[in-house]
Design a protein around this motif. Structure first.
Motif, PDB file in Angstrom:
ATOM      1  N   LEU A  99       1.683  10.304   3.866  1.00  0.00           N
ATOM      2  CA  LEU A  99       0.525   9.741   3.177  1.00  0.00           C
ATOM      3  C   LEU A  99      -0.747  10.509   3.495  1.00  0.00           C
ATOM      4  O   LEU A  99      -1.615  10.679   2.637  1.00  0.00           O
ATOM      5  CB  LEU A  99       0.377   8.265   3.521  1.00  0.00           C
ATOM      6  N   LEU A 106      -0.561  13.595   1.350  1.00  0.00           N
ATOM      7  CA  LEU A 106      -0.866  13.251  -0.042  1.00  0.00           C
ATOM      8  C   LEU A 106      -2.367  13.043  -0.237  1.00  0.00           C
ATOM      9  O   LEU A 106      -2.927  13.397  -1.278  1.00  0.00           O
ATOM     10  CB  LEU A 106      -0.104  12.004  -0.458  1.00  0.00           C
ATOM     11  N   GLY A 107      -3.019  12.475   0.755  1.00  0.00           N
ATOM     12  CA  GLY A 107      -4.472  12.309   0.688  1.00  0.00           C
ATOM     13  C   GLY A 107      -5.198  13.641   0.680  1.00  0.00           C
ATOM     14  O   GLY A 107      -6.167  13.835  -0.057  1.00  0.00           O
ATOM     15  N   SER A 159      -4.668  15.277  -2.673  1.00  0.00           N
ATOM     16  CA  SER A 159      -5.415  14.644  -3.764  1.00  0.00           C
ATOM     17  C   SER A 159      -6.820  15.227  -3.917  1.00  0.00           C
ATOM     18  O   SER A 159      -7.429  15.100  -4.984  1.00  0.00           O
ATOM     19  CB  SER A 159      -5.491  13.138  -3.560  1.00  0.00           C
ATOM     20  N   LEU A 210      -7.346   8.596  -4.948  1.00  0.00           N
ATOM     21  CA  LEU A 210      -6.068   8.210  -4.354  1.00  0.00           C
ATOM     22  C   LEU A 210      -6.147   8.128  -2.835  1.00  0.00           C
ATOM     23  O   LEU A 210      -5.312   7.483  -2.206  1.00  0.00           O
ATOM     24  CB  LEU A 210      -4.968   9.185  -4.775  1.00  0.00           C
ATOM     25  N   THR A 211      -7.164   8.761  -2.242  1.00  0.00           N
ATOM     26  CA  THR A 211      -7.318   8.653  -0.791  1.00  0.00           C
ATOM     27  C   THR A 211      -7.614   7.218  -0.374  1.00  0.00           C
ATOM     28  O   THR A 211      -7.276   6.821   0.738  1.00  0.00           O
ATOM     29  CB  THR A 211      -8.439   9.566  -0.267  1.00  0.00           C
ATOM     30  N   PHE A 242      -3.798   5.824  -0.466  1.00  0.00           N
ATOM     31  CA  PHE A 242      -2.825   6.423   0.451  1.00  0.00           C
ATOM     32  C   PHE A 242      -3.220   6.288   1.920  1.00  0.00           C
ATOM     33  O   PHE A 242      -2.413   5.917   2.763  1.00  0.00           O
ATOM     34  CB  PHE A 242      -2.632   7.912   0.148  1.00  0.00           C
ATOM     35  N   ASN A 243      -4.437   6.629   2.230  1.00  0.00           N
ATOM     36  CA  ASN A 243      -4.817   6.753   3.633  1.00  0.00           C
ATOM     37  C   ASN A 243      -4.997   5.446   4.396  1.00  0.00           C
ATOM     38  O   ASN A 243      -4.713   5.424   5.596  1.00  0.00           O
ATOM     39  CB  ASN A 243      -6.027   7.653   3.758  1.00  0.00           C
ATOM     40  N   GLY A 252      -1.500   4.818   5.317  1.00  0.00           N
ATOM     41  CA  GLY A 252      -1.123   5.789   6.349  1.00  0.00           C
ATOM     42  C   GLY A 252      -1.734   5.460   7.695  1.00  0.00           C
ATOM     43  O   GLY A 252      -1.114   5.650   8.743  1.00  0.00           O
ATOM     44  N   ASN A 270      -6.026   9.857   9.303  1.00  0.00           N
ATOM     45  CA  ASN A 270      -6.007   9.034   8.102  1.00  0.00           C
ATOM     46  C   ASN A 270      -7.327   8.291   7.915  1.00  0.00           C
ATOM     47  O   ASN A 270      -7.814   8.156   6.796  1.00  0.00           O
ATOM     48  CB  ASN A 270      -4.842   8.036   8.152  1.00  0.00           C
TER      49      ASN A 270
END
Length: 88
Positions: free
Chosen positions: A18, A21-22, A25, A41-42, A45-46, A49, A65
């Motif tokens: 995650l 992914l952050g 993004s 999206l952060t 996701f974060n 995470g 995160n």
């Protein structure tokens, strides 16, 4: 292997995924000239995470995160100053 160690590893790898992914993004904003809302999206996701890292007892990953959650403001300022989107 005990179930506790296995759960900890699963939470660690989920949190790491995650976090990555952050970071990914932000790629369209920082590298490409796209202004699509992928950076938002952060905010999804974060925090998840962060929770997984906290459960896995990995404080460094939790801090990473958490930093990604608050990275919106510095990235937005950087993009607007370097790409010339400051309204005059």
């Amino acid at each position: 292997m005990s179930k506790i160690i296995l759960k900890t590893k699963i939470y660690y790898y989920l949190s790491l995924s995650l976090f990555l992914l952050g970071v990914i993004s932000w790629f369209p904003y920082l590298v490409l000239t796209m202004q699509d809302p992928y950076g938002m999206l952060t905010f999804i996701f974060n925090p998840i995470g962060f929770y997984f890292a906290w459960v896995a007892k990995n404080r460094l990953l939790a801090l990473c995160n958490l930093a990604m959650i608050f990275s919106f403001v510095p990235v937005a300022i950087y993009v607007y100053m370097t790409k010339g989107y400051i309204p005059m």
